[in-house]
Design a protein around this motif. Structure first.
Motif, short mmCIF file in Angstrom:
data_model
loop_
_atom_site.label_atom_id
_atom_site.label_comp_id
_atom_site.label_asym_id
_atom_site.label_seq_id
_atom_site.Cartn_x
_atom_site.Cartn_y
_atom_site.Cartn_z
N SER A 252 68.15 34.16 1.83
CA SER A 252 69.60 34.10 2.08
C SER A 252 70.23 35.49 2.17
CB SER A 252 70.28 33.29 0.98
OG SER A 252 70.33 34.03 -0.23
N LEU A 253 69.48 36.53 1.80
CA LEU A 253 70.03 37.90 1.86
C LEU A 253 70.12 38.37 3.30
CD1 LEU A 253 68.05 39.59 -1.08
CD2 LEU A 253 70.40 38.71 -1.12
N TYR B 214 57.88 38.78 -2.56
CA TYR B 214 57.61 37.78 -3.58
C TYR B 214 56.17 37.89 -4.10
CZ TYR B 214 57.43 33.39 -6.10
OH TYR B 214 57.28 32.45 -7.10
N ASN B 215 55.20 38.03 -3.18
CA ASN B 215 53.80 38.14 -3.60
C ASN B 215 53.55 39.40 -4.42
OD1 ASN B 215 52.93 35.71 -2.53
ND2 ASN B 215 52.49 36.59 -0.52
N PHE B 216 54.18 40.51 -4.01
CA PHE B 216 54.02 41.75 -4.76
C PHE B 216 54.54 41.57 -6.19
CE2 PHE B 216 55.35 45.76 -6.51
CZ PHE B 216 54.35 46.64 -6.15
N MET B 217 55.73 41.03 -6.31
CA MET B 217 56.32 40.87 -7.65
C MET B 217 55.54 39.85 -8.49
SD MET B 217 58.58 43.00 -8.34
CE MET B 217 59.42 44.27 -7.41
N LYS B 218 55.09 38.78 -7.85
CA LYS B 218 54.32 37.77 -8.57
C LYS B 218 53.04 38.40 -9.16
CE LYS B 218 52.20 34.51 -6.34
NZ LYS B 218 51.97 33.48 -5.35
N ASN B 219 52.41 39.28 -8.39
CA ASN B 219 51.15 39.88 -8.82
C ASN B 219 51.31 41.12 -9.70
OD1 ASN B 219 49.46 38.05 -7.42
ND2 ASN B 219 49.93 39.10 -5.51
N THR C 174 72.79 43.10 -4.67
CA THR C 174 73.18 41.68 -4.75
C THR C 174 72.58 40.97 -5.96
OG1 THR C 174 71.40 41.10 -3.24
CG2 THR C 174 73.59 41.38 -2.27
N ILE C 175 71.39 41.38 -6.37
CA ILE C 175 70.68 40.67 -7.44
C ILE C 175 70.48 41.55 -8.67
CG2 ILE C 175 68.51 39.53 -8.03
CD1 ILE C 175 68.45 38.73 -4.96
N ASP D 86 63.50 34.03 -6.56
CA ASP D 86 63.15 32.84 -5.80
C ASP D 86 63.19 33.13 -4.30
OD1 ASP D 86 62.57 29.97 -6.10
OD2 ASP D 86 64.39 29.78 -4.87
N GLU D 87 62.19 32.65 -3.58
CA GLU D 87 62.07 32.94 -2.15
C GLU D 87 63.30 32.46 -1.35
OE1 GLU D 87 57.54 32.92 -0.87
OE2 GLU D 87 57.94 31.34 -2.34
#
Length: 167
Positions: free
Chosen positions: A131-132, A144-149, A116-117, A125-126
């Motif tokens: 919405s998935l 989100y936290n994993f990717m941010k870090n 989808t992305i 974005d969270e």
């Protein structure tokens, strides 16, 4: 270290944390993920303890000389491992995402994200993640936290592996 508070359990989110590197590399290399034949538990432990590998990225910098110098590594074994590493390049994008071992993000969630992305911009974005299909708050938060870090690391890995997009 970067910790994620999941109520009672504190989990390290830093993929460079020495205590979880071995398990991350074993999972990354496993048949259901990147399928790097020859990088089993004992060999990964040996490579980490001999400082040949410090992160998943280091797998792709291993040379013949790095491996042949290790006890119990003969020519055929070394060449088979190097070939398996080479053959793990250009994976399906969802396999690469799954192989990162993000809490609550398995094969199905990885496929959903990639289908989808895509895999070009993984710091999603969270609200979009929520919405998935079948994405709950726990999944979204840990992704989100994993990717941010770890975004810089993940982008380096993507540039080395050149994942391909398939449904």
């Amino acid at each position: 270290s970067i910790l994620l508070n999941e109520n009672i359990i504190l989990k390290c989110q830093n993929i460079n944390c020495k205590s979880i590197i071995i398990n991350n590399i074993i999972y990354f290399s496993s048949k259901q993920c990147m399928n790097i034949d020859g990088l089993g538990d004992k060999i990964v432990e040996k490579l980490v303890y001999e400082n040949k590998i410090k992160t998943i990225l280091d797998i792709y910098n291993l040379t013949y000389n790095d491996l042949i110098s290790l006890e119990g590594f003969e020519d055929k074994k070394v060449n088979n491992i190097l070939l398996a590493i080479k053959n793990s390049k250009k994976p399906q994008s969802y396999k690469l995402l799954q192989s990162l071992g993000i809490n609550n993000i398995g094969q199905v969630a990885s496929k959903t994200i990639c289908n989808t992305i895509g895999i070009k911009n993984l710091l999603i974005d969270e609200e979009i993640l929520l919405s998935l299909d079948d994405f709950g708050l726990e999944m979204v938060t840990s992704y989100y936290n994993f990717m941010k870090n770890n975004l810089e690391f993940v982008n380096k890995l993507i540039s080395i592996l050149n994942p391909i997009y398939t449904n």
